[in-house]
Structures are given as C-alpha cells and as structure tokens.
Design a protein around this motif. Structure first.
Motif, PDB file in Angstrom:
ATOM      1  N   ALA A   9      -5.706  11.477   2.033  1.00 50.42           N
ATOM      2  CA  ALA A   9      -4.665  12.410   1.606  1.00 50.42           C
ATOM      3  C   ALA A   9      -3.420  12.245   2.492  1.00 50.42           C
ATOM      4  O   ALA A   9      -3.546  11.958   3.685  1.00 50.42           O
ATOM      5  CB  ALA A   9      -5.192  13.846   1.669  1.00 50.42           C
ATOM      6  N   PRO A  10      -2.222  12.397   1.933  1.00 49.45           N
ATOM      7  CA  PRO A  10      -1.891  12.884   0.588  1.00 49.45           C
ATOM      8  C   PRO A  10      -1.924  11.793  -0.488  1.00 49.45           C
ATOM      9  O   PRO A  10      -1.448  12.005  -1.600  1.00 49.45           O
ATOM     10  CB  PRO A  10      -0.465  13.408   0.774  1.00 49.45           C
ATOM     11  CG  PRO A  10       0.123  12.478   1.794  1.00 49.45           C
ATOM     12  CD  PRO A  10      -0.994  12.157   2.731  1.00 49.45           C
ATOM     13  N   TRP A  11      -2.471  10.629  -0.161  1.00 50.19           N
ATOM     14  CA  TRP A  11      -2.487   9.526  -1.105  1.00 50.19           C
ATOM     15  C   TRP A  11      -3.807   9.475  -1.867  1.00 50.19           C
ATOM     16  O   TRP A  11      -4.825  10.001  -1.404  1.00 50.19           O
ATOM     17  CB  TRP A  11      -2.283   8.197  -0.370  1.00 50.19           C
ATOM     18  CG  TRP A  11      -1.006   8.119   0.401  1.00 50.19           C
ATOM     19  CD1 TRP A  11      -0.828   8.321   1.734  1.00 50.19           C
ATOM     20  CD2 TRP A  11       0.289   7.842  -0.143  1.00 50.19           C
ATOM     21  NE1 TRP A  11       0.486   8.172   2.076  1.00 50.19           N
ATOM     22  CE2 TRP A  11       1.211   7.877   0.938  1.00 50.19           C
ATOM     23  CE3 TRP A  11       0.778   7.553  -1.415  1.00 50.19           C
ATOM     24  CZ2 TRP A  11       2.567   7.639   0.768  1.00 50.19           C
ATOM     25  CZ3 TRP A  11       2.122   7.314  -1.583  1.00 50.19           C
ATOM     26  CH2 TRP A  11       3.009   7.359  -0.510  1.00 50.19           C
ATOM     27  N   THR A  12      -3.771   8.830  -3.022  1.00 51.63           N
ATOM     28  CA  THR A  12      -4.975   8.497  -3.768  1.00 51.63           C
ATOM     29  C   THR A  12      -4.874   7.041  -4.192  1.00 51.63           C
ATOM     30  O   THR A  12      -3.767   6.492  -4.328  1.00 51.63           O
ATOM     31  CB  THR A  12      -5.154   9.377  -5.023  1.00 51.63           C
ATOM     32  OG1 THR A  12      -3.994   9.253  -5.864  1.00 51.63           O
ATOM     33  CG2 THR A  12      -5.356  10.839  -4.653  1.00 51.63           C
ATOM     34  N   LEU A  13      -6.027   6.402  -4.383  1.00 55.92           N
ATOM     35  CA  LEU A  13      -6.025   5.007  -4.820  1.00 55.92           C
ATOM     36  C   LEU A  13      -5.498   4.917  -6.243  1.00 55.92           C
ATOM     37  O   LEU A  13      -5.917   5.678  -7.120  1.00 55.92           O
ATOM     38  CB  LEU A  13      -7.440   4.439  -4.748  1.00 55.92           C
ATOM     39  CG  LEU A  13      -7.560   2.930  -4.967  1.00 55.92           C
ATOM     40  CD1 LEU A  13      -7.053   2.174  -3.751  1.00 55.92           C
ATOM     41  CD2 LEU A  13      -9.008   2.552  -5.270  1.00 55.92           C
ATOM     42  N   LYS A  14      -4.583   3.990  -6.471  1.00 54.60           N
ATOM     43  CA  LYS A  14      -4.037   3.794  -7.817  1.00 54.60           C
ATOM     44  C   LYS A  14      -5.132   3.243  -8.728  1.00 54.60           C
ATOM     45  O   LYS A  14      -5.831   2.292  -8.383  1.00 54.60           O
ATOM     46  CB  LYS A  14      -2.851   2.834  -7.790  1.00 54.60           C
ATOM     47  CG  LYS A  14      -2.086   2.733  -9.105  1.00 54.60           C
ATOM     48  CD  LYS A  14      -0.831   1.899  -8.921  1.00 54.60           C
ATOM     49  CE  LYS A  14      -0.011   1.861 -10.210  1.00 54.60           C
ATOM     50  NZ  LYS A  14      -0.681   1.114 -11.280  1.00 54.60           N
ATOM     51  N   SER A  15      -5.290   3.842  -9.881  1.00 53.03           N
ATOM     52  CA  SER A  15      -6.371   3.497 -10.799  1.00 53.03           C
ATOM     53  C   SER A  15      -6.343   2.020 -11.171  1.00 53.03           C
ATOM     54  O   SER A  15      -5.296   1.455 -11.506  1.00 53.03           O
ATOM     55  CB  SER A  15      -6.255   4.349 -12.074  1.00 53.03           C
ATOM     56  OG  SER A  15      -7.246   3.991 -13.011  1.00 53.03           O
ATOM     57  N   GLY A  16      -7.520   1.390 -11.104  1.00 53.27           N
ATOM     58  CA  GLY A  16      -7.652   0.003 -11.530  1.00 53.27           C
ATOM     59  C   GLY A  16      -7.241  -1.038 -10.522  1.00 53.27           C
ATOM     60  O   GLY A  16      -7.273  -2.234 -10.818  1.00 53.27           O
ATOM     61  N   THR A  17      -6.863  -0.633  -9.308  1.00 57.29           N
ATOM     62  CA  THR A  17      -6.431  -1.599  -8.295  1.00 57.29           C
ATOM     63  C   THR A  17      -7.545  -1.808  -7.265  1.00 57.29           C
ATOM     64  O   THR A  17      -8.345  -0.909  -7.010  1.00 57.29           O
ATOM     65  CB  THR A  17      -5.154  -1.134  -7.581  1.00 57.29           C
ATOM     66  OG1 THR A  17      -5.402   0.118  -6.921  1.00 57.29           O
ATOM     67  CG2 THR A  17      -4.019  -0.965  -8.585  1.00 57.29           C
ATOM     68  N   PRO A  18      -7.597  -3.007  -6.655  1.00 56.94           N
ATOM     69  CA  PRO A  18      -8.685  -3.300  -5.719  1.00 56.94           C
ATOM     70  C   PRO A  18      -8.362  -2.862  -4.298  1.00 56.94           C
ATOM     71  O   PRO A  18      -7.228  -2.509  -3.969  1.00 56.94           O
ATOM     72  CB  PRO A  18      -8.777  -4.828  -5.799  1.00 56.94           C
ATOM     73  CG  PRO A  18      -7.348  -5.255  -6.029  1.00 56.94           C
ATOM     74  CD  PRO A  18      -6.749  -4.188  -6.907  1.00 56.94           C
TER      75      PRO A  18
END
Length: 440
Positions: free
Chosen positions: A380-389
């Motif tokens: 936090a405050p970040w989240t992993l971008k969907s579909g990225t490794p």
C-alpha cells in the motif's frame, strides 16, 4: 615429370609442417565472450579460446574488479566465470584474463569490460499511443519501437537479442512484430558498453489476428501461438534463435510456455499441465493433474513455481522439483497475483491480494524452499497492475513490478529490494507494463 611431382609434393608437405609449427608456437587467443543466462550465481560469462586452456592457470592469472566472489567452471574450453557474491552488482565489471593453454603457452593478458545488469524495458504511454522504451545507465529513456495504437503484450527474447510485440489497433485486430537488438554488454573499453541497438521491427505474420500469445526461452527461441477470425485458423509456430521456423502440432487449452533451457514446453490441458518435448520422442508427455497454472521458472535448477486453484476457492503456491511430487509452500484464501523465484528455487516471492468491496489490498511475501514465510509486507498505497508479472533480477537483487492506484488509469514502474521487500523506487512515468531485458 616424376621428379617435378616429387618436388611439388615435398614442398607442399614442408608448407603444411611449417604452418603447424607456427600454430603450435602461436600463443592462445580469447576468441569469443558471451553472457550465460542459465546460472546459479549473480551473473555468468562464457569464454571461448583458440586452444584448450588449463583452467587452474586461468583462475590464478585472472582478476575481477570490483573484487567479487566468483568461480571458474569447465575443464578446458570453453570456460565459465560465475559471480557468486551476495553483494548486488551496481557497476560494470572489469576482467583481466590470463593463463596458459595445455601446452604451457601463455595467453597474452587481455582486459574486458562486462555489463551484467539487465535493462529496464517498458511499454510506455506516449502521445498517439504506446511505445517500447529502454532506460539507459544515465536514467534516460530511449525509444526502441515505433509508436503503436496499442501494445497488447511485450516479450523480451531470453538471450537479450530481441523483443517480440503484439500490437492492436482501435478495431481490436492484433499483429505480431519481432524487433532484433544488437547488444554491447562486453567491450575492451568501458565507453564501449552501450544500450542495445534496435533494428527495424519485422512482421512475423502478414495478417490480422484475433489473439496471439508469445513465449521465449533463454536460448532466444520464440513460440508464437495465434488464432484468426475463421474456424481452424489456430497455429503454433516455433521461431528459433537462428531464424528457422517450424510449425508445431500441439493441442492445448491455454497459453503455452517454452522451458527456459530449451527442448520442451509446458502445455495447459483440461486435466492439468503437461511437459512436452519439442521433438516427438514417441513417449507420452509428463502429466501433472489438477487445476494448476505455471507461475515462474527457476532456470538454474530446473525447478518451477505453480499456482493451484482449489474447489473451495483457496489458492496454493507449489514448488516443482524434477522427479518429485509438487511441494506445497503456501495455502490460503488470498488471490495469488504474481510469483517469482531465484535461479535455484530457494527463494520465492509472491504478491497476494484480498478485496473488500471494490478496494484491493496487496502484500508481497518472501518464502524459502521449505515453505517458511521469511518476510511479508503490504505494498500500500500501491496495488499490482492486473495481468502484469513480477520479475527477479539476481544481479541487482531487485524485484520489478508494475503497480497502480485507483485514481490512475495506467501503471508505474516499481523496484523492490528482494531481501527486505522495501521499495527502492517507484518511477513517475505512465506505463502499461515493465520487464527486464537481459544484457545479451
């Protein structure tokens, strides 16, 4: 006439013997140097000589600066230098190479500069669309590709000598491009170390596609899995590093993945995962039943990390060791968003996610090969971008991720310390995806 023939024959033999004597007395030469991606240390370099060498003499006569822990492998020719130091490599390395060949002839001492660090490659959001860019050692961004309307996926070749891209237009049609790169990671002078030079991108298929999936191994082969707009247009083609092409007859229920060392691929099936050779041996493929997907390869050991989906919606992380049943490392109700591992499969990293309403909470965990959680930390405050490794770089001991926030429409490049899981840097540029490109 007979006398003349004898004179010519003797003269020819004398020339051959003279040439042999010159070759015997000629000192050995270093004729080729190439980074080796399949290794258990921080970095590795293969050295080829004009004649077989005494490995012990090369080890004693050669020097590495900065002075990092390293070892020499191989019997005589070629030899491999493996850097084992636990210290992250932050600068180019200077190698002084000496030694003797099997006849006792001394190799003239030669100095080489070697840049083992990978390049940071991004699919960057720019005016007019998206573009592949590379960050040089002065933190400048260099354009590698043209500006496309959109880049669906980006796959660096495993040997660092090219980039494959799937582009899309506003009508949703996809095209595949291969852009060859000329690396400059080894040079007699430090100022000769430069970013790879990009050639013009070449279309791999001269038609629009409904879907395309790409995979590369550490040899530089590229697997192209495509489907068109008509029934029966699915195609699987292997493009080898030497440019030769071969159609593969493989039945799969999802994206295929090439094995890192070459020679085979992982095939998703309706009842599990299959390990299948590229050349038909007549034997049935090795099968791993269950609802599993490949998470990451641990290339130096032949191990792999799998994500297993259970009927009660739990997820588990498994370590696959050749010849043994999968070892469960972690089981829980959090989603497994991405995994990475070191070359030996002794350190595994995972990004786990849990949602409360429309809000996601992501954390990163570090696990050892026995399943013990060594560290965990919220990102936090970040989240992993969907579909990225998530990718691990053994040279700098960093993890590379693409992260985002709810108010952002695109991603940011995130670099994490692989030991502490603390943020090293989040780069303030808009990207769709970030990956490492090996210094070929």
């Amino acid at each position: 006439m007979t006398r003349l023939l004898w004179i010519l024959l003797i003269s020819s033999m004398a020339v051959v013997i003279g040439q042999q004597q010159v070759m015997v007395r000629r000192p050995p030469r270093l004729i080729q140097q190439r980074p080796q991606p399949i290794h258990s240390g921080r970095a590795a370099l293969d050295l080829s000589f004009s004649r077989p060498m005494r490995q012990n003499s090369v080890r004693l006569a050669s020097r590495l600066q900065p002075s990092l822990t390293h070892r020499w492998l191989g019997g005589s020719n070629p030899l491999r230098l493996v850097v084992d130091s636990r210290t992250p490599i932050t600068t180019p390395l200077q190698l002084q190479i000496g030694g003797e060949d099997q006849r006792g002839q001394a190799l003239p001492t030669q100095s080489l500069w070697w840049e083992p660090r990978p390049w940071l490659l991004v699919n960057r959001v720019v005016e007019g669309g998206e573009q592949v860019q590379l960050r040089d050692r002065n933190q400048r961004w260099l354009a590698i590709s043209p500006v496309w309307e959109g880049i669906q996926s980006l796959v660096p070749l495993g040997d660092g000598r090219g980039i494959a891209m799937v582009t899309r237009n506003n009508e949703g049609q996809e095209r595949i491009w291969l852009q060859r790169l000329t690396p400059s990671s080894i040079s007699p002078r430090r100022d000769g170390l430069r970013p790879p030079q990009a050639k013009e991108p070449q279309p791999l298929l001269n038609r629009n596609l409904l879907f395309a999936h790409l995979s590369s191994n550490l040899i530089g082969d590229l697997l192209v899995q495509t489907g068109g707009f008509t029934p029966g247009s699915e195609r699987i083609e292997l493009i080898r590093s030497d440019g030769s092409r071969k159609d593969l007859d493989v039945l799969a229920s999802g994206p295929l993945q090439l094995l890192p060392a070459g020679g085979g691929l992982v095939v998703p099936a309706y009842n599990g995962l299959a390990l299948q050779p590229l050349v038909d041996t007549g034997k049935p493929p090795q099968m791993l039943p269950g609802s599993r997907e490949l998470g990451a390869f641990c290339a130096a050991s032949g191990r792999a990390v799998l994500i297993r989906h259970w009927p009660d919606y739990r997820r588990s992380i498994e370590l696959v060791i050749p010849g043994l049943a999968p070892k469960q490392l972690l089981l829980g109700d959090q989603a497994v968003l991405a995994v990475a591992c070191d070359g030996g499969g002794k350190r595994i990293w995972a990004v786990l996610g849990r949602w409360q309403g429309d809000k996601g909470e992501h954390e990163i965990v570090l696990i050892d090969g026995d399943g013990t959680v060594l560290k965990r930390r919220s990102i936090a405050p970040w989240t992993l971008k969907s579909g990225t490794p998530m990718q691990f770089d053994p040279v700098s001991r960093q993890l590379l991720v693409t992260v985002t926030q709810p108010e952002l429409s695109d991603g940011r490049v995130g670099l994490l310390n692989a030991e502490t899981l603390e943020w090293n840097q989040v780069l303030p540029i808009a990207v769709q995806e970030a990956q490492w490109l090996m210094a070929g």
